[in-house]
Design a protein around this motif. Structure first.
Motif, PDB file in Angstrom:
ATOM      1  N   ARG A 626      44.778  39.653  49.933  1.00 43.67           N
ATOM      2  CA  ARG A 626      44.754  39.269  50.972  1.00 43.67           C
ATOM      3  C   ARG A 626      44.659  38.618  51.841  1.00 43.67           C
ATOM      4  O   ARG A 626      44.555  37.463  50.974  1.00 43.67           O
ATOM      5  CB  ARG A 626      43.132  41.040  51.411  1.00 43.67           C
ATOM      6  N   LEU A 627      45.767  38.984  53.077  1.00 47.88           N
ATOM      7  CA  LEU A 627      45.972  38.228  54.060  1.00 47.88           C
ATOM      8  C   LEU A 627      44.284  37.886  55.216  1.00 47.88           C
ATOM      9  O   LEU A 627      44.727  39.313  55.951  1.00 47.88           O
ATOM     10  CB  LEU A 627      46.826  37.770  55.043  1.00 47.88           C
ATOM     11  N   ARG A 628      43.985  37.387  55.439  1.00 45.68           N
ATOM     12  CA  ARG A 628      41.914  37.797  56.208  1.00 45.68           C
ATOM     13  C   ARG A 628      41.660  37.047  56.681  1.00 45.68           C
ATOM     14  O   ARG A 628      42.185  35.576  56.553  1.00 45.68           O
ATOM     15  CB  ARG A 628      40.939  38.244  55.489  1.00 45.68           C
ATOM     16  N   GLN A 629      41.660  36.900  58.020  1.00 46.02           N
ATOM     17  CA  GLN A 629      41.559  36.293  59.355  1.00 46.02           C
ATOM     18  C   GLN A 629      40.848  37.023  60.423  1.00 46.02           C
ATOM     19  O   GLN A 629      41.711  37.692  61.062  1.00 46.02           O
ATOM     20  CB  GLN A 629      43.201  35.290  59.651  1.00 46.02           C
ATOM     21  N   SER A 640      50.259  33.056  41.765  1.00 45.22           N
ATOM     22  CA  SER A 640      50.279  31.520  41.951  1.00 45.22           C
ATOM     23  C   SER A 640      51.552  31.236  40.860  1.00 45.22           C
ATOM     24  O   SER A 640      51.819  31.471  40.002  1.00 45.22           O
ATOM     25  CB  SER A 640      48.565  31.428  41.003  1.00 45.22           C
ATOM     26  N   ASP A 641      52.391  30.187  41.240  1.00 43.08           N
ATOM     27  CA  ASP A 641      53.423  30.101  41.378  1.00 43.08           C
ATOM     28  C   ASP A 641      54.812  30.710  40.621  1.00 43.08           C
ATOM     29  O   ASP A 641      55.733  30.598  40.366  1.00 43.08           O
ATOM     30  CB  ASP A 641      53.108  29.156  39.642  1.00 43.08           C
ATOM     31  N   THR A 642      54.316  31.735  42.040  1.00 49.20           N
ATOM     32  CA  THR A 642      55.644  32.664  41.954  1.00 49.20           C
ATOM     33  C   THR A 642      56.326  31.704  43.013  1.00 49.20           C
ATOM     34  O   THR A 642      56.120  31.747  44.341  1.00 49.20           O
ATOM     35  CB  THR A 642      55.083  34.322  42.276  1.00 49.20           C
ATOM     36  N   LEU A 643      57.414  32.151  43.406  1.00 46.70           N
ATOM     37  CA  LEU A 643      58.174  31.875  44.544  1.00 46.70           C
ATOM     38  C   LEU A 643      57.782  32.015  46.123  1.00 46.70           C
ATOM     39  O   LEU A 643      57.995  31.579  46.807  1.00 46.70           O
ATOM     40  CB  LEU A 643      59.777  31.529  44.202  1.00 46.70           C
ATOM     41  N   ARG A 644      57.385  33.529  45.901  1.00 49.69           N
ATOM     42  CA  ARG A 644      56.445  33.907  47.014  1.00 49.69           C
ATOM     43  C   ARG A 644      55.234  33.661  46.265  1.00 49.69           C
ATOM     44  O   ARG A 644      55.476  34.637  45.682  1.00 49.69           O
ATOM     45  CB  ARG A 644      57.105  35.475  47.244  1.00 49.69           C
ATOM     46  N   ALA A 645      54.875  32.536  47.091  1.00 46.08           N
ATOM     47  CA  ALA A 645      53.521  32.076  46.179  1.00 46.08           C
ATOM     48  C   ALA A 645      51.892  32.923  46.683  1.00 46.08           C
ATOM     49  O   ALA A 645      51.969  32.074  48.428  1.00 46.08           O
ATOM     50  CB  ALA A 645      53.341  30.251  46.705  1.00 46.08           C
ATOM     51  N   SER A 646      51.072  33.087  46.803  1.00 45.80           N
ATOM     52  CA  SER A 646      49.763  33.710  46.734  1.00 45.80           C
ATOM     53  C   SER A 646      49.080  32.586  45.700  1.00 45.80           C
ATOM     54  O   SER A 646      48.281  33.357  44.698  1.00 45.80           O
ATOM     55  CB  SER A 646      49.956  35.123  46.591  1.00 45.80           C
ATOM     56  N   THR A 647      48.771  31.627  45.732  1.00 39.45           N
ATOM     57  CA  THR A 647      47.959  29.898  44.311  1.00 39.45           C
ATOM     58  C   THR A 647      47.014  30.201  44.994  1.00 39.45           C
ATOM     59  O   THR A 647      46.288  30.949  43.794  1.00 39.45           O
ATOM     60  CB  THR A 647      48.462  29.204  45.561  1.00 39.45           C
ATOM     61  N   LEU A 648      46.246  30.092  45.661  1.00 41.73           N
ATOM     62  CA  LEU A 648      44.571  30.025  45.394  1.00 41.73           C
ATOM     63  C   LEU A 648      43.961  31.252  46.605  1.00 41.73           C
ATOM     64  O   LEU A 648      44.207  31.593  48.069  1.00 41.73           O
ATOM     65  CB  LEU A 648      44.148  28.594  46.023  1.00 41.73           C
ATOM     66  N   TRP A 649      42.483  31.715  46.262  1.00 40.69           N
ATOM     67  CA  TRP A 649      42.475  32.164  46.988  1.00 40.69           C
ATOM     68  C   TRP A 649      40.438  32.247  46.505  1.00 40.69           C
ATOM     69  O   TRP A 649      40.232  31.744  46.225  1.00 40.69           O
ATOM     70  CB  TRP A 649      42.527  34.369  46.032  1.00 40.69           C
ATOM     71  N   ASP A 650      39.489  32.943  47.563  1.00 39.43           N
ATOM     72  CA  ASP A 650      38.242  33.134  47.606  1.00 39.43           C
ATOM     73  C   ASP A 650      37.669  34.443  47.202  1.00 39.43           C
ATOM     74  O   ASP A 650      37.925  35.430  48.064  1.00 39.43           O
ATOM     75  CB  ASP A 650      37.924  32.369  49.046  1.00 39.43           C
ATOM     76  N   ILE A 651      36.803  34.727  46.684  1.00 40.53           N
ATOM     77  CA  ILE A 651      36.380  35.914  45.943  1.00 40.53           C
ATOM     78  C   ILE A 651      35.546  36.584  46.918  1.00 40.53           C
ATOM     79  O   ILE A 651      34.323  35.818  47.475  1.00 40.53           O
ATOM     80  CB  ILE A 651      35.919  36.025  44.903  1.00 40.53           C
ATOM     81  N   GLU A 652      35.935  37.570  47.635  1.00 41.54           N
ATOM     82  CA  GLU A 652      34.791  37.397  48.614  1.00 41.54           C
ATOM     83  C   GLU A 652      33.808  39.006  48.503  1.00 41.54           C
ATOM     84  O   GLU A 652      34.324  39.590  46.770  1.00 41.54           O
ATOM     85  CB  GLU A 652      35.785  38.934  49.985  1.00 41.54           C
ATOM     86  N   ASP A 653      32.881  39.201  49.451  1.00 37.93           N
ATOM     87  CA  ASP A 653      32.082  40.540  48.576  1.00 37.93           C
ATOM     88  C   ASP A 653      32.426  41.590  48.292  1.00 37.93           C
ATOM     89  O   ASP A 653      31.143  42.405  47.226  1.00 37.93           O
ATOM     90  CB  ASP A 653      31.205  40.904  50.119  1.00 37.93           C
ATOM     91  N   ASP A 654      33.843  42.473  48.862  1.00 37.38           N
ATOM     92  CA  ASP A 654      34.061  43.793  49.009  1.00 37.38           C
ATOM     93  C   ASP A 654      34.761  43.597  47.539  1.00 37.38           C
ATOM     94  O   ASP A 654      35.307  44.501  46.552  1.00 37.38           O
ATOM     95  CB  ASP A 654      34.855  44.265  50.039  1.00 37.38           C
ATOM     96  N   GLY A 655      35.111  42.567  46.892  1.00 37.09           N
ATOM     97  CA  GLY A 655      35.912  42.064  45.788  1.00 37.09           C
ATOM     98  C   GLY A 655      36.934  41.511  45.704  1.00 37.09           C
ATOM     99  O   GLY A 655      37.689  41.086  44.675  1.00 37.09           O
ATOM    100  N   ARG A 656      37.747  41.856  47.083  1.00 34.14           N
ATOM    101  CA  ARG A 656      39.077  41.086  46.971  1.00 34.14           C
ATOM    102  C   ARG A 656      38.788  39.877  46.967  1.00 34.14           C
ATOM    103  O   ARG A 656      38.805  39.020  47.480  1.00 34.14           O
ATOM    104  CB  ARG A 656      39.219  42.025  48.666  1.00 34.14           C
ATOM    105  N   LEU A 657      40.514  39.139  46.842  1.00 40.26           N
ATOM    106  CA  LEU A 657      40.860  38.162  47.289  1.00 40.26           C
ATOM    107  C   LEU A 657      41.976  37.514  47.922  1.00 40.26           C
ATOM    108  O   LEU A 657      42.802  38.231  48.653  1.00 40.26           O
ATOM    109  CB  LEU A 657      41.431  37.361  45.292  1.00 40.26           C
TER     110      LEU A 657
END
Length: 729
Positions: A626-629, A640-657
């Motif tokens: 998810r994009l969360r702000q 991680s390491d795709t040209l459309r990069a979603s590389t690193l994430w935080d694991i939220e309380d609801d399990g979403r990344l």
């Protein structure tokens, strides 16, 4: 007796109050005061467009720098102040123990000593620019004193801004991967570059679980990367020159991108992005040319083991004892309302900084050490108006490490594998820990600019880099000749998944399109979400497929799901979420040059997470990453390491990344056959990155999530119809 105890209690309380008060006030009182820059009037106007992007107009370049500082502080003073605190070695007074680690590094590298030795030699116009930027920050603090977290940090001057560059620059090529293990006394990581001594024992790998150490460029410094593409007019379906800047940086913090456009009556016109604490853009374009950067990872640090006497105050060099310099420093560590003084000793030898651990004393030397020429080089790059001026700016040799990918209105495209390569002596094994008793191994200067790996106007008509070896950067047959590059430069051989996919897709499109590529096809390549089966991803998935899981029916289901996966992270097929999660670890270890973790363990972790939070092994990918702000919560794709990069994430309380690192500031630049420039950009959140009450806190998020872009209103005439605010700071 009762009165005596009462008096003792009162004395004790008074002492505790005195100690408490001392701990509250000692840190700012002990800090060195800084004089503000020389007083002068700054003639600058800030114009905000409909996305809040600042367009800064000044009579002089120094006026523009003043405006850059003020505008950036309006949107992100929090991170700017923290960067300034790092340069003063006072970050621990804000961030506690983690901040004090950065302060230790600032003392260890003798950042202030570098400024004292090198600042006065910078050109006068660079001094004016730095002072202008510092004055803009001071002006913001004068008008918003309630925002300052740390007393006595401002005013700042040009030397403080320069110190930020001296501190942070070497961490873009991974200096933390030497300092961290040395400080802990753990094994060093394997260095990049070709093997120099086939018979030498390789360096042991460091702790697999800890792949990131304290760095002033953020907690994810190891994972910073980028994609870049340049396409010449003869390869474009419509004859346009194209440049794509696709940085992969943290979405928050001191090295999150900040977009801006500048116009000076002294000829500085530029659209691009910068970091907190910098007086100019680091990448972008003007009317005639543009460039972007991708992280490279050559061997730019050398470690020496010293022979030190029993007293710990001398080391052996060329058969004689030389003094080991020592300095006691005090780090401030914030603990609740107090800042606790913590003493440390920093050491230095002729080689450079020295770290003492349980294994002995180790010195290290790194590219760009004790140098400030990067301040001049970036400024000259900003002002360059054609390919020759740009190359002349590159030849200044100030930027310690990063690839530059270039394009211009004349149709030139280029890749410069840029780094301040140490001018090393042949015969030593520079990939291992070196003996510290031989002065001949203490190099002084970088190799000449002429020796840098470069690729100018290849016949393939395109250039790409995705943090891979520079020997794969254009079409087959148009590559840099690796045999012409000295192995002493330590140029890496790494290939990322993004690089494999980019070359494959570019060659495929050109073959199918009569040697031409359209804008739409190039965009599709940039947003590709697939993994190549012939890289580390293929070998990692093969390890998972080979697991004997007869004892675990649930893990066998996960294994079977991955065998049906279509190797894309587009959120449309089976197994995307599971695949992205298990490939994440393989990406980290491949990028950090570490051995793979246990495949069963990682498959189990991902499987249990998905079942626990989503009640299935196969939830839609967009439900997971998810994009969360603020109040914004949007689905994403890529991995991680795709040209459309979603590389690193935080694991939220609801399990979403919640993604925190990956595709960040993206810039698309075009020059048509008449040489006219146009550009579009996007970033994950918005211009006001730490201002939740601003309409520009998240106003780009929805566009970003669906591959959208917004116009860069580089031409002031075009800007006029889109102004939302105009003011003078």
């Amino acid at each position: 007796m009762g009165k005596t105890f009462k008096r003792l209690a009162i004395v004790l309380i008074v002492l505790l109050l005195i100690i408490g008060l001392s701990l509250l006030i000692w840190e700012p009182l002990a800090a060195d005061d800084a004089a503000p820059p020389p007083a002068r009037e700054y003639d600058v106007e800030i114009v905000r467009d409909e996305f809040g992007v600042p367009h800064i107009f000044g009579k002089t370049d120094a006026d523009v720098a003043y405006g850059i500082a003020y505008a950036h502080a309006e949107d992100d003073f929090l991170n700017i102040e923290e960067v300034v605190a790092m340069t003063r070695a006072r970050y621990g007074a804000i961030k506690g123990t983690e901040g004090a680690k950065i302060d230790y590094i600032a003392h260890l590298l003798d950042v202030r000593g570098t400024v004292d030795r090198k600042y006065d030699a910078l050109p006068a116009d660079v001094h004016a620019l730095l002072d202008g930027y510092a004055a803009g920050l001071n002006r913001y603090v004068e008008t918003h004193p309630e925002e300052a977290q740390l007393s006595g940090l401002f005013p700042v001057n040009g030397r403080d801004i320069a110190a930020g560059f001296a501190l942070r620059s070497p961490f873009f090529f991974g200096l933390q991967n030497v300092i961290g293990p040395l400080a802990e006394g753990s094994p060093l990581r394997q260095e990049g570059g070709p093997v120099l001594n086939e018979g030498a024992a390789p360096l042991e790998h460091g702790d697999l679980l800890d792949t990131s150490y304290a760095a002033p460029t953020g907690e994810d410094a190891d994972m910073n990367g980028s994609n870049a593409f340049a396409v010449a007019p003869e390869r474009s379906a419509d004859g346009k020159v194209r440049l794509i800047s696709n940085s992969h940086q943290p979405w928050r913090g001191g090295v999150a991108w900040y977009e801006l456009v500048v116009h000076s009556e002294e000829g500085w016109d530029f659209a691009g992005a910068t970091f907190a604490g910098a007086p100019y853009p680091f990448l972008g374009h003007n009317r005639n040319l543009g460039w972007t950067n991708t992280v490279n990872r050559p061997d730019l640090v050398d470690v020496y083991e010293l022979e030190v006497n029993d007293a710990g105050d001398q080391y052996k060099l060329d058969g004689k004892w030389a003094p080991l310099m020592q300095k006691r420093v005090w780090l401030g560590v914030k603990m609740g309302p107090f800042t606790i003084p913590y003493p440390q000793t920093v050491y230095r030898s002729a080689h450079g900084p020295v770290i003492k651990n349980d294994n002995g004393y180790f010195a290290f030397r790194y590219a760009g050490m004790d140098d400030l020429k990067m301040l001049t080089q970036y400024y000259r790059l900003n002002k360059a108006q054609d390919f020759e001026e740009w190359k002349a700016a590159m030849a200044i040799q100030g930027v310690s490490g990063t690839n530059f990918i270039y394009a211009d209105r004349e149709g030139n495209i280029a890749l410069v594998y840029n780094a301040l390569f140490p001018d090393r002596k042949e015969g030593a094994d520079w990939r291992t820990v070196l003996p510290g008793d031989r002065s001949e191994l203490i190099w002084e200067n970088p190799v000449d600019w002429a020796e840098y790996p470069k690729l100018f106007n290849p016949a393939s008509g395109y250039i790409m880099n995705a943090n891979n070896t520079p020997y794969v950067a254009a079409g087959p047959g148009d590559e840099i000749d690796r045999d012409s590059i000295s192995p002493l430069l330590g140029v890496e051989d790494d290939m990322t998944n993004r690089a494999r996919r980019a070359i494959t897709l570019l060659e495929q499109v050109l073959a199918e399109g009569d040697g031409k590529i359209s804008r739409e096809e190039l965009m599709e390549i940039k947003y590709d979400t697939s993994y190549a089966r012939d890289g580390y991803a293929g070998s990692w998935m093969a390890k998972i497929a080979a697991l004997d899981l007869a004892d675990s029916p649930e893990l066998k289901k996960a294994q079977d799901l991955l065998t049906r996966w279509d190797w894309t992270a587009d959120g449309k097929g089976e197994g995307d979420a599971l695949a992205v999660m298990v490939l994440h670890e393989a990406m980290r270890t491949s990028y950090a040059r570490l051995p793979d973790p246990d495949p069963r363990e990682k498959l189990q972790e991902a499987s249990e997470h998905l079942v626990k939070y989503f009640d299935t092994l196969d939830p839609p990918l967009g439900d997971v990453i998810r994009l969360r702000q603020g109040d914004v919560d949007l689905p994403l794709d890529g991995g991680s390491d795709t040209l459309r990069a979603s590389t690193l994430w935080d694991i939220e309380d609801d399990g979403r990344l919640s993604i925190r690192h990956g595709d960040s500031y993206i810039l698309f630049v075009e020059w048509d056959s008449e040489g006219r420039v146009s550009s579009r950009s996007i970033q994950p959140f918005g211009a006001a990155m730490t201002r939740p009450d601003s309409p520009h806190y998240t106003d780009q998020a929805e566009l970003f999530a669906r591959y959208g872009t917004k116009p860069v209103r580089f031409d002031p005439k075009i800007l006029e119809g889109h102004v939302t605010r105009r003011y003078r700071p």
